[in-house]
Design a protein around this motif. Structure first.
Motif, PDB file in Angstrom:
ATOM      1  N   HIS A 149       0.887  -1.178   0.052  1.00  0.00           N
ATOM      2  CA  HIS A 149      -0.028  -0.028   0.071  1.00  0.00           C
ATOM      3  C   HIS A 149       0.954   1.366   0.011  1.00  0.00           C
ATOM      4  O   HIS A 149       1.782   1.375   0.922  1.00  0.00           O
ATOM      5  CB  HIS A 149      -1.020   0.136   1.422  1.00  0.00           C
ATOM      6  N   LEU A 150       0.751   2.230  -0.944  1.00  0.00           N
ATOM      7  CA  LEU A 150       1.384   3.172  -1.067  1.00  0.00           C
ATOM      8  C   LEU A 150       0.162   4.590  -0.786  1.00  0.00           C
ATOM      9  O   LEU A 150      -0.775   4.655  -1.477  1.00  0.00           O
ATOM     10  CB  LEU A 150       1.950   3.531  -2.396  1.00  0.00           C
ATOM     11  N   SER A 179       5.503  13.281   0.078  1.00  0.00           N
ATOM     12  CA  SER A 179       5.783  12.253   0.827  1.00  0.00           C
ATOM     13  C   SER A 179       4.993  11.017   0.232  1.00  0.00           C
ATOM     14  O   SER A 179       4.024  10.950  -0.171  1.00  0.00           O
ATOM     15  CB  SER A 179       5.775  12.172   2.261  1.00  0.00           C
ATOM     16  N   CYS A 180       5.778   9.666   0.136  1.00  0.00           N
ATOM     17  CA  CYS A 180       4.980   8.607  -0.210  1.00  0.00           C
ATOM     18  C   CYS A 180       5.329   7.446   0.839  1.00  0.00           C
ATOM     19  O   CYS A 180       6.591   6.952   0.751  1.00  0.00           O
ATOM     20  CB  CYS A 180       5.397   7.984  -1.534  1.00  0.00           C
ATOM     21  N   ALA A 181       4.543   7.056   1.743  1.00  0.00           N
ATOM     22  CA  ALA A 181       4.800   6.052   2.632  1.00  0.00           C
ATOM     23  C   ALA A 181       4.139   4.609   2.011  1.00  0.00           C
ATOM     24  O   ALA A 181       3.084   4.544   1.661  1.00  0.00           O
ATOM     25  CB  ALA A 181       4.039   6.430   3.987  1.00  0.00           C
ATOM     26  N   ALA A 182       4.875   3.700   2.546  1.00  0.00           N
ATOM     27  CA  ALA A 182       4.696   2.097   2.169  1.00  0.00           C
ATOM     28  C   ALA A 182       4.546   1.303   3.150  1.00  0.00           C
ATOM     29  O   ALA A 182       5.199   1.579   4.289  1.00  0.00           O
ATOM     30  CB  ALA A 182       5.695   1.665   1.040  1.00  0.00           C
ATOM     31  N   SER A 183       3.400   0.366   3.136  1.00  0.00           N
ATOM     32  CA  SER A 183       3.275  -0.606   4.172  1.00  0.00           C
ATOM     33  C   SER A 183       3.390  -1.701   3.165  1.00  0.00           C
ATOM     34  O   SER A 183       2.799  -2.079   2.199  1.00  0.00           O
ATOM     35  CB  SER A 183       1.803  -0.409   4.630  1.00  0.00           C
ATOM     36  N   ALA A 184       4.388  -2.565   3.602  1.00  0.00           N
ATOM     37  CA  ALA A 184       4.915  -3.710   2.759  1.00  0.00           C
ATOM     38  C   ALA A 184       5.457  -4.700   3.481  1.00  0.00           C
ATOM     39  O   ALA A 184       6.150  -4.301   4.726  1.00  0.00           O
ATOM     40  CB  ALA A 184       5.933  -3.408   1.566  1.00  0.00           C
ATOM     41  N   SER A 185       5.578  -5.918   3.302  1.00  0.00           N
ATOM     42  CA  SER A 185       6.192  -7.190   3.952  1.00  0.00           C
ATOM     43  C   SER A 185       7.600  -7.274   3.431  1.00  0.00           C
ATOM     44  O   SER A 185       8.514  -7.883   4.016  1.00  0.00           O
ATOM     45  CB  SER A 185       5.549  -8.434   3.554  1.00  0.00           C
ATOM     46  N   GLU A 186       8.189  -6.363   2.514  1.00  0.00           N
ATOM     47  CA  GLU A 186       9.394  -6.334   1.941  1.00  0.00           C
ATOM     48  C   GLU A 186       9.942  -5.003   2.128  1.00  0.00           C
ATOM     49  O   GLU A 186       9.426  -3.912   2.136  1.00  0.00           O
ATOM     50  CB  GLU A 186       9.504  -6.995   0.684  1.00  0.00           C
ATOM     51  N   ASP A 187      11.418  -4.786   2.177  1.00  0.00           N
ATOM     52  CA  ASP A 187      12.066  -3.460   2.121  1.00  0.00           C
ATOM     53  C   ASP A 187      12.144  -2.997   0.599  1.00  0.00           C
ATOM     54  O   ASP A 187      13.127  -3.110  -0.188  1.00  0.00           O
ATOM     55  CB  ASP A 187      13.331  -3.688   2.509  1.00  0.00           C
ATOM     56  N   ILE A 188      10.886  -2.634   0.193  1.00  0.00           N
ATOM     57  CA  ILE A 188      10.577  -2.028  -1.212  1.00  0.00           C
ATOM     58  C   ILE A 188      11.281  -1.044  -1.747  1.00  0.00           C
ATOM     59  O   ILE A 188      11.804  -1.265  -2.988  1.00  0.00           O
ATOM     60  CB  ILE A 188       9.072  -1.995  -1.633  1.00  0.00           C
ATOM     61  N   PHE A 189      11.800   0.008  -0.982  1.00  0.00           N
ATOM     62  CA  PHE A 189      12.568   0.953  -1.380  1.00  0.00           C
ATOM     63  C   PHE A 189      14.043   0.731  -1.783  1.00  0.00           C
ATOM     64  O   PHE A 189      14.587   1.308  -2.141  1.00  0.00           O
ATOM     65  CB  PHE A 189      12.160   2.257  -0.408  1.00  0.00           C
ATOM     66  N   CYS A 220       2.919   8.105  -6.684  1.00  0.00           N
ATOM     67  CA  CYS A 220       4.204   7.420  -6.241  1.00  0.00           C
ATOM     68  C   CYS A 220       3.954   5.985  -7.080  1.00  0.00           C
ATOM     69  O   CYS A 220       2.910   5.469  -6.930  1.00  0.00           O
ATOM     70  CB  CYS A 220       4.720   7.300  -5.065  1.00  0.00           C
ATOM     71  N   ASN A 221       4.994   5.415  -7.352  1.00  0.00           N
ATOM     72  CA  ASN A 221       5.084   4.094  -8.095  1.00  0.00           C
ATOM     73  C   ASN A 221       6.209   3.347  -7.210  1.00  0.00           C
ATOM     74  O   ASN A 221       7.206   3.706  -7.203  1.00  0.00           O
ATOM     75  CB  ASN A 221       5.015   4.114  -9.538  1.00  0.00           C
ATOM     76  N   VAL A 222       5.944   2.119  -7.300  1.00  0.00           N
ATOM     77  CA  VAL A 222       6.985   1.146  -6.847  1.00  0.00           C
ATOM     78  C   VAL A 222       6.895  -0.261  -7.604  1.00  0.00           C
ATOM     79  O   VAL A 222       5.526  -0.757  -7.705  1.00  0.00           O
ATOM     80  CB  VAL A 222       6.961   0.745  -5.417  1.00  0.00           C
ATOM     81  N   ARG A 223       7.895  -0.813  -8.188  1.00  0.00           N
ATOM     82  CA  ARG A 223       7.611  -1.825  -9.141  1.00  0.00           C
ATOM     83  C   ARG A 223       8.827  -2.750  -9.108  1.00  0.00           C
ATOM     84  O   ARG A 223       9.970  -2.255  -9.104  1.00  0.00           O
ATOM     85  CB  ARG A 223       7.509  -1.411 -10.545  1.00  0.00           C
TER      86      ARG A 223
END
Length: 119
Positions: A3-4, A21-31, A96-99
């Protein structure tokens, strides 16, 4: 699952600055392990790349180069877009985008934050 959530947008005058700002909730260190970036979509236009970090290198669109700066804090799972000397043409919704560049199924977007620049 990721979730971003973007924040920091607003309505400002030309020449002003904003810090998104873009805050992420994730199970991995996505950034730390994924490509990350900012995109924007102005009224009546297609979504366009603003800045992206991949392979340890950050690329900026010509229209924002020298004015915008992408940064990230891996420990906080947060990334930022510092925008200086804003122009009317910067008006858009910023996303924001994470891929994962090795897995097309892992491609995540936030809901966007609106930036309006006017006098």
């Amino acid at each position: 699952q990721v979730h971003l959530v973007e924040s920091g947008g607003g309505s400002v005058q030309p020449g002003s600055s904003l810090h998104l700002s873009c805050a992420a909730s994730a199970s991995e260190d996505i950034f730390k392990i994924y490509a990350v970036g900012w995109y924007r979509q102005a009224p009546g236009k297609e979504r366009e790349l603003v800045a992206v970090t991949t392979g340890g290198i950050t690329f900026y669109a010509d229209s924002v180069k020298g004015r915008f700066d992408l940064d990230k804090d891996n420990a906080k799972n947060t990334m930022y877009l510092r925008m200086d000397n804003l122009k009317v043409e910067d008006t858009a919704v910023y996303y924001c985008n994470v891929r994962n560049e090795l897995n097309s199924a892992e491609n995540y977007w936030g809901q966007g934050t609106r930036v309006t620049v006017s006098s």
